[in-house]
Structures are given as structure tokens and as C-alpha cells.
Write a protein that holds these residues in place. Structure first.
Motif, PDB file in Angstrom:
ATOM      1  N   LYS A  36      34.319  46.136  48.231  1.00  0.00           N
ATOM      2  CA  LYS A  36      35.591  45.997  47.565  1.00  0.00           C
ATOM      3  C   LYS A  36      36.151  47.621  48.166  1.00  0.00           C
ATOM      4  O   LYS A  36      37.440  47.720  47.776  1.00  0.00           O
ATOM      5  CB  LYS A  36      35.813  45.963  46.352  1.00  0.00           C
ATOM      6  CG  LYS A  36      35.035  44.730  45.927  1.00  0.00           C
ATOM      7  CD  LYS A  36      36.193  43.809  44.776  1.00  0.00           C
ATOM      8  CE  LYS A  36      35.349  42.530  44.587  1.00  0.00           C
ATOM      9  NZ  LYS A  36      36.204  41.272  43.818  1.00  0.00           N
ATOM     10  N   ALA A  60      40.257  47.032  37.232  1.00  0.00           N
ATOM     11  CA  ALA A  60      40.192  45.494  37.175  1.00  0.00           C
ATOM     12  C   ALA A  60      39.136  45.094  36.450  1.00  0.00           C
ATOM     13  O   ALA A  60      38.093  45.130  36.654  1.00  0.00           O
ATOM     14  CB  ALA A  60      39.936  45.074  38.566  1.00  0.00           C
ATOM     15  N   VAL A  61      39.436  44.659  35.149  1.00  0.00           N
ATOM     16  CA  VAL A  61      38.274  44.130  34.177  1.00  0.00           C
ATOM     17  C   VAL A  61      38.373  42.701  33.917  1.00  0.00           C
ATOM     18  O   VAL A  61      37.351  42.069  33.617  1.00  0.00           O
ATOM     19  CB  VAL A  61      38.634  44.917  32.674  1.00  0.00           C
ATOM     20  CG1 VAL A  61      37.392  44.855  31.985  1.00  0.00           C
ATOM     21  CG2 VAL A  61      38.957  46.372  32.905  1.00  0.00           C
ATOM     22  N   ALA A  62      39.382  42.071  34.551  1.00  0.00           N
ATOM     23  CA  ALA A  62      39.674  40.625  34.204  1.00  0.00           C
ATOM     24  C   ALA A  62      38.553  39.824  35.203  1.00  0.00           C
ATOM     25  O   ALA A  62      38.210  40.171  36.102  1.00  0.00           O
ATOM     26  CB  ALA A  62      41.148  40.131  34.947  1.00  0.00           C
ATOM     27  N   PRO A  69      43.712  35.024  45.822  1.00  0.00           N
ATOM     28  CA  PRO A  69      43.661  36.366  46.220  1.00  0.00           C
ATOM     29  C   PRO A  69      42.803  37.132  45.602  1.00  0.00           C
ATOM     30  O   PRO A  69      42.659  36.979  44.335  1.00  0.00           O
ATOM     31  CB  PRO A  69      44.946  36.882  46.210  1.00  0.00           C
ATOM     32  CG  PRO A  69      45.766  35.948  45.387  1.00  0.00           C
ATOM     33  CD  PRO A  69      44.932  34.797  45.083  1.00  0.00           C
ATOM     34  N   ASP A  70      42.084  38.177  46.256  1.00  0.00           N
ATOM     35  CA  ASP A  70      41.302  39.424  45.400  1.00  0.00           C
ATOM     36  C   ASP A  70      42.135  40.250  45.096  1.00  0.00           C
ATOM     37  O   ASP A  70      42.487  41.290  46.011  1.00  0.00           O
ATOM     38  CB  ASP A  70      40.207  39.806  46.385  1.00  0.00           C
ATOM     39  CG  ASP A  70      39.216  40.541  45.706  1.00  0.00           C
ATOM     40  OD1 ASP A  70      39.642  41.418  44.719  1.00  0.00           O
ATOM     41  OD2 ASP A  70      37.814  40.449  45.850  1.00  0.00           O
ATOM     42  N   ILE A  71      42.349  40.543  43.773  1.00  0.00           N
ATOM     43  CA  ILE A  71      43.473  41.451  43.471  1.00  0.00           C
ATOM     44  C   ILE A  71      42.915  42.836  43.505  1.00  0.00           C
ATOM     45  O   ILE A  71      43.754  43.616  44.042  1.00  0.00           O
ATOM     46  CB  ILE A  71      43.668  41.063  41.893  1.00  0.00           C
ATOM     47  CG1 ILE A  71      44.293  39.726  41.724  1.00  0.00           C
ATOM     48  CG2 ILE A  71      45.050  42.138  41.410  1.00  0.00           C
ATOM     49  CD1 ILE A  71      44.232  39.402  40.293  1.00  0.00           C
ATOM     50  N   LEU A  72      41.780  43.289  43.093  1.00  0.00           N
ATOM     51  CA  LEU A  72      41.341  44.307  43.397  1.00  0.00           C
ATOM     52  C   LEU A  72      41.080  45.147  44.811  1.00  0.00           C
ATOM     53  O   LEU A  72      41.433  46.091  45.105  1.00  0.00           O
ATOM     54  CB  LEU A  72      39.770  44.553  42.648  1.00  0.00           C
ATOM     55  CG  LEU A  72      39.039  45.888  42.663  1.00  0.00           C
ATOM     56  CD1 LEU A  72      39.669  47.031  42.047  1.00  0.00           C
ATOM     57  CD2 LEU A  72      37.716  45.497  42.068  1.00  0.00           C
ATOM     58  N   GLY A  88      36.298  48.883  39.339  1.00  0.00           N
ATOM     59  CA  GLY A  88      36.090  47.099  39.670  1.00  0.00           C
ATOM     60  C   GLY A  88      35.079  47.077  38.537  1.00  0.00           C
ATOM     61  O   GLY A  88      34.399  47.937  37.934  1.00  0.00           O
ATOM     62  N   THR A 116      43.696  45.082  34.623  1.00  0.00           N
ATOM     63  CA  THR A 116      43.795  43.689  34.222  1.00  0.00           C
ATOM     64  C   THR A 116      42.694  43.207  33.129  1.00  0.00           C
ATOM     65  O   THR A 116      41.619  44.118  33.338  1.00  0.00           O
ATOM     66  CB  THR A 116      43.428  42.735  35.568  1.00  0.00           C
ATOM     67  OG1 THR A 116      42.065  42.864  35.807  1.00  0.00           O
ATOM     68  CG2 THR A 116      44.424  43.008  36.682  1.00  0.00           C
ATOM     69  N   LYS A 123      28.701  45.437  46.076  1.00  0.00           N
ATOM     70  CA  LYS A 123      30.362  44.930  45.812  1.00  0.00           C
ATOM     71  C   LYS A 123      31.183  46.113  45.882  1.00  0.00           C
ATOM     72  O   LYS A 123      32.197  46.199  46.168  1.00  0.00           O
ATOM     73  CB  LYS A 123      30.220  44.380  44.252  1.00  0.00           C
ATOM     74  CG  LYS A 123      31.474  43.590  43.836  1.00  0.00           C
ATOM     75  CD  LYS A 123      31.568  42.855  42.505  1.00  0.00           C
ATOM     76  CE  LYS A 123      30.577  41.569  42.794  1.00  0.00           C
ATOM     77  NZ  LYS A 123      30.466  40.783  41.636  1.00  0.00           N
ATOM     78  N   ASP A 161      37.725  32.795  41.165  1.00  0.00           N
ATOM     79  CA  ASP A 161      37.632  32.888  42.779  1.00  0.00           C
ATOM     80  C   ASP A 161      38.464  31.889  43.414  1.00  0.00           C
ATOM     81  O   ASP A 161      39.053  31.838  44.534  1.00  0.00           O
ATOM     82  CB  ASP A 161      36.393  32.883  43.246  1.00  0.00           C
ATOM     83  CG  ASP A 161      35.495  33.967  42.667  1.00  0.00           C
ATOM     84  OD1 ASP A 161      36.147  35.187  42.545  1.00  0.00           O
ATOM     85  OD2 ASP A 161      34.309  34.124  42.255  1.00  0.00           O
TER      86      ASP A 161
HETATM   87  O1  C5P Z   1      34.268  39.499  43.550  1.00  0.00           O
HETATM   88  P1  C5P Z   1      34.020  39.466  42.154  1.00  0.00           P
HETATM   89  O2  C5P Z   1      34.636  38.456  41.307  1.00  0.00           O
HETATM   90  O3  C5P Z   1      32.544  39.321  41.800  1.00  0.00           O
HETATM   91  O4  C5P Z   1      34.412  41.187  41.659  1.00  0.00           O
HETATM   92  C1  C5P Z   1      34.512  41.415  40.265  1.00  0.00           C
HETATM   93  C2  C5P Z   1      35.707  42.366  40.407  1.00  0.00           C
HETATM   94  O5  C5P Z   1      36.978  42.306  41.176  1.00  0.00           O
HETATM   95  C3  C5P Z   1      36.319  42.556  38.877  1.00  0.00           C
HETATM   96  O6  C5P Z   1      37.035  44.037  38.949  1.00  0.00           O
HETATM   97  C4  C5P Z   1      37.559  41.572  39.157  1.00  0.00           C
HETATM   98  O7  C5P Z   1      38.535  41.935  38.222  1.00  0.00           O
HETATM   99  C5  C5P Z   1      37.974  41.783  40.478  1.00  0.00           C
HETATM  100  N1  C5P Z   1      38.469  40.675  40.986  1.00  0.00           N
HETATM  101  C6  C5P Z   1      39.795  40.542  41.272  1.00  0.00           C
HETATM  102  N2  C5P Z   1      40.449  39.450  42.013  1.00  0.00           N
HETATM  103  C7  C5P Z   1      39.680  38.400  42.279  1.00  0.00           C
HETATM  104  C8  C5P Z   1      38.432  38.463  41.788  1.00  0.00           C
HETATM  105  C9  C5P Z   1      37.783  39.534  41.220  1.00  0.00           C
HETATM  106  O8  C5P Z   1      40.501  41.490  41.129  1.00  0.00           O
HETATM  107  N3  C5P Z   1      40.192  37.322  42.813  1.00  0.00           N
END
Ligand code: C5P
Length: 399
Positions: free
Chosen positions: A345, A274-276, A309-312, A326, A195, A341, A280
Motif C-alpha cells: 500500500k 483507514a480503519v474501515a 477501489p482501494d481507498i487507502l 492502514g 474511515t 501489506k 473488496d
Molecule cells: O487490502 P486490505 O483490505 O487487507 O487492507 C486493509 C487496509 O486497507 C485497511 O486500512 C482498510 O481500511 C484499507 N482498505 C481501503 N479500501 C479498500 C480495502 C481496504 O481503504 N478497498
């Protein structure tokens, strides 16, 4: 610079796309390569050796009997200290010559006299019917069998007014492919999902909440992974960047869309990065119509938020999960928050951006958190860091 110190012979055969070779010469030079141009007689009908000499900074060779080389063996000497030969544009006839091993002019003789290990890359450029002709396709198949790398062609509008396969790749795409050919294929055959970029959470049809992520780091990793031999799928939020060459790019806007696209693609992936910069929260009461300045009763609109949703974390919790990586952008206490973190995760590797001012910049400085502690990747261009990062990830994949 991606091609620092590399010596490239750029061969031009006859075709309208010769005008793109001028820009390619500049792009190769900017990337650090020294470019020796060799042209067929037909190519000189489309662009002059004077132009190509001015752009490459070197005399151009067009003739097998050119006496400027002391031993009069340009076809041997030019290729002996080269790192690659690139034919762009490569005409229908020049493809035939390469397929048959012809040596009736300097460029074809130089190609057949090249050392066996010297990569030969060709960028076909011709009319769609010429490309589709079975004779051409037979010759193209022969090039592939002989280990000659094809760069394109692309499909689209052609100089002749027709439309279809046979357009030469654009100079920027050719540059990416030439850089790619020099990269070690450390991820050959691997499937990588990424991402990148920001998300955009709508407030109404014309407004939304986003962040300053440019997508540069994620796109650089996607490009480096493709160049390292991986099949890459990039799920991108809105950015101003062009999709890296050879990468499947799926454009999304909101975090929910990014989540859905990732889950639709995650099966059979070897690596998920997951770079995006994912929002939140999303606006729970987004308006279907544009909000009016005065509101319904003259008061300011009140936005309500719902958790995205937290994708990672979702991918990391899958029973058959890929190797998950991440990113973290913290404004303080990176060492402490980064490791927290990573554990929260439940991922083997988390990359911390040092400082939160990296958004939009071309360089960056990273800390890698894993079970053994943390290591620094010192400040560098994001494309260079992307390659370093993938070397680390490749070394950790299960065999
Ligand atoms: O939880 P936080 O945003 O600090 O974590 C950052 C990492 O989690 C990044 O790799 C980001 O792409 C991923 N992320 C995600 N889905 C979200 C929030 C963050 O995949 N809703």
C-alpha cells in the motif's frame, strides 16, 4: 478508566437541566473520577442535595458558611486538591457572576478563589432568548477571554417549550468534553481524516453484503484525535455508534461511496487513517427491484462481482498525500502479511489487529509495522489504544 484518580468539583447553578447533573455525576464516577458536588441555592430548587450526595457518595456543599470544613474556608479548601471545576448547568446569572468575578455565594467564591492553573469548564443551560441576549453574549465572550472553557450549549427543544440554542449538552457529551480537557493537545490544529466501520454492498434494495466490523476502533481514534486538539472528519460505514462529540461525521454505505467521500475531503488533510473494513468486491449486477425467492425461472440468483477501489492505496498515491495509516485484520501469518501489506500500500505505518476476533469487542491488541520493524501495543481498551496510537503518529509527523 478515562478519569481515574481525577478529582472534579461539580457545581450546579439553577436550571431545569439540573436533572442531567445527576446522570453526569454517575458518568464521572464510572469513568474513575471522584466528584465533589457544590450547589447554589437556586440549584437546590431543581434537584435536592440528598440526591446529589447519594450519587456522588460525598456530602454536598451549598453554603459559604458551612461549618463542616475545619477552618470554615470551603471556598478555598475544596478547590486546592481538585483537578477541574465543572459548572453544569451554568445558568445565565451564573455566567454573569463568573464574568464579573462575583463572590456572593459558595460556588462563585470557590470559582474566583481557584488556583490560576485549575481548569474551569462551564456548560451553559438556558432559554434561547436568554442565551442570545447581547448581555449574555458579552458575558460569554468575557469567559472565553478569561480562559474559562465553554462546553456547548447545544441547539434543540427546550424545557420551556421553545426551540433553539441554549440546551445543555447531554451528560455523555459533557463527559467526553471533560475527558478531552485532560488530554495533552498533541494534535492541536492538525486535520485528520478517517474511515471506520464496515461497508454495505447492495444486492437489491433490501439486501446486501457487509461484515462484522463494529466501527469501535475507528470511532475511538476519531474521539481521541478530537480530544488531542485535531479537526476530525470521520467517513463511516453503517454502525450502531453515535458520532464522537466535535467530530464531523459523514455517513456512507458502499465502498464506492466511502471512496468518493474520502476523495472529496482529502485535500489539506495532515493524516489519513483507514480503519474501515472495506469490502473488496461489490455486486456488479445488483437488482433495482427486490429479488424474488423463485427467481425469474425458478433458479437461484447468480451474483456477479466487480472490484472496489482501494481507498487507502488511492490516497497513498496522491502527489500531496497526508501521513497515511492502514489497518490489517489477518487470521494467520500477521507478521509476514502485515509488513507485506504496508509495502504494497506504500504507507509508512500499518496497524495489525492481533487475531481477527476483535470485531465488536471493546478491547484489542495491536502490532505497529513501520520501516524499522514492528512494535506491540499490548491488550487494552480501544480508547486507550487509540490515544497510544495517536501519540506514535503525532511523533512521526513532519515538523
Ligand atoms: O487490502 P486490505 O483490505 O487487507 O487492507 C486493509 C487496509 O486497507 C485497511 O486500512 C482498510 O481500511 C484499507 N482498505 C481501503 N479500501 C479498500 C480495502 C481496504 O481503504 N478497498
Amino acid at each position: 478508566m478515562d478519569l481515574a484518580g481525577k478529582k472534579i468539583i461539580l457545581g450546579l447553578s439553577g436550571g431545569v437541566a439540573c436533572y442531567k447533573a445527576a446522570e453526569l455525576t454517575r458518568a464521572l464516577g464510572k469513568a474513575g473520577a471522584s466528584v465533589q458536588v457544590v450547589m447554589t441555592q437556586a440549584a437546590t430548587q431543581f434537584i435536592t442535595p440528598v440526591t446529589m450526595q447519594a450519587l456522588s457518595g460525598k456530602p454536598v456543599y451549598t453554603d459559604q458558611w458551612d461549618a463542616r470544613i475545619a477552618n470554615n474556608m470551603a471556598h478555598i479548601d475544596l478547590s486546592r486538591d481538585a483537578d477541574a471545576i465543572v459548572i453544569a448547568p451554568c445558568s445565565t446569572d451564573f455566567i454573569r457572576k463568573l464574568a464579573q468575578g462575583a463572590c456572593d455565594d459558595l460556588l462563585s467564591t470557590l470559582c474566583i478563589a481557584r488556583p490560576a492553573h485549575l481548569p474551569l469548564l462551564v456548560a451553559p443551560a438556558m432559554n434561547v432568548e436568554m442565551w442570545q441576549n447581547p448581555a449574555t453574549q458579552r458575558n460569554v465572550a468575557q469567559l472565553a477571554t478569561d480562559g474559562i472553557e465553554l462546553l456547548g450549549p447545544d441547539t434543540g427543544a427546550q424545557a420551556c417549550g421553545e426551540n433553539g440554542m441554549g440546551r445543555m449538552l447531554e451528560p455523555a457529551q459533557l463527559l467526553e468534553q471533560i475527558v478531552a480537557s485532560f488530554q495533552p493537545k498533541i494534535l492541536a490544529g492538525k486535520r485528520i481524516l478517517l474511515t471506520a466501520g464496515p461497508t454495505f454492498e447492495p444486492i437489491d434494495p433490501v439486501r446486501g453484503i457487509t461484515n462484522l466490523s463494529s466501527g469501535k476502533m475507528g470511532y475511538a481514534i476519531a474521539r481521541a484525535a478530537q480530544q488531542a486538539g485535531a479537526f476530525v472528519t470521520l467517513i463511516s460505514g453503517p454502525t450502531a455508534l453515535d458520532a464522537p462529540f466535535g467530530v464531523q461525521c459523514i455517513q456512507v454505505q458502499s465502498a464506492q461511496q466511502m471512496h468518493d467521500a474520502v476523495l472529496a475531503q482529502v485535500t489539506d488533510q495532515d493524516i489519513f487513517i483507514a480503519v474501515a473494513a472495506v469490502a473488496d468486491w461489490r455486486v456488479a449486477n445488483a437488482s433495482a427491484q427486490k429479488l424474488k425467492k423463485d427467481g425469474k425461472d425458478g433458479s437461484a440468483p447468480i451474483l456477479e462481482f466487480a472490484r472496489n477501489p482501494d481507498i487507502l492505496a488511492t490516497v497513498a498515491a496522491l502527489p500531496k498525500r497526508p501521513y497515511c495509516v492502514g489497518f490489517a485484520a489477518e487470521s494467520e501469518n500477521l507478521l509476514e502479511y502485515g509488513e507485506q501489506k504496508r509495502l504494497r500500500k506504500n504507507i509508512p505505518l500499518l496497524i495489525g489487529n492481533i487475531g481477527h476476533h476483535t470485531f465488536g469487542k471493546d478491547d484489542n491488541e495491536l502490532i505497529l509495522f513501520d520501516a524499522d520493524g514492528h512494535t506491540l501495543l499490548p491488550r487494552n481498551d480501544k480508547q486507550v489504544l487509540a490515544r497510544q496510537l495517536l501519540a506514535v503518529i503525532a511523533s512521526r509527523l513532519p515538523r
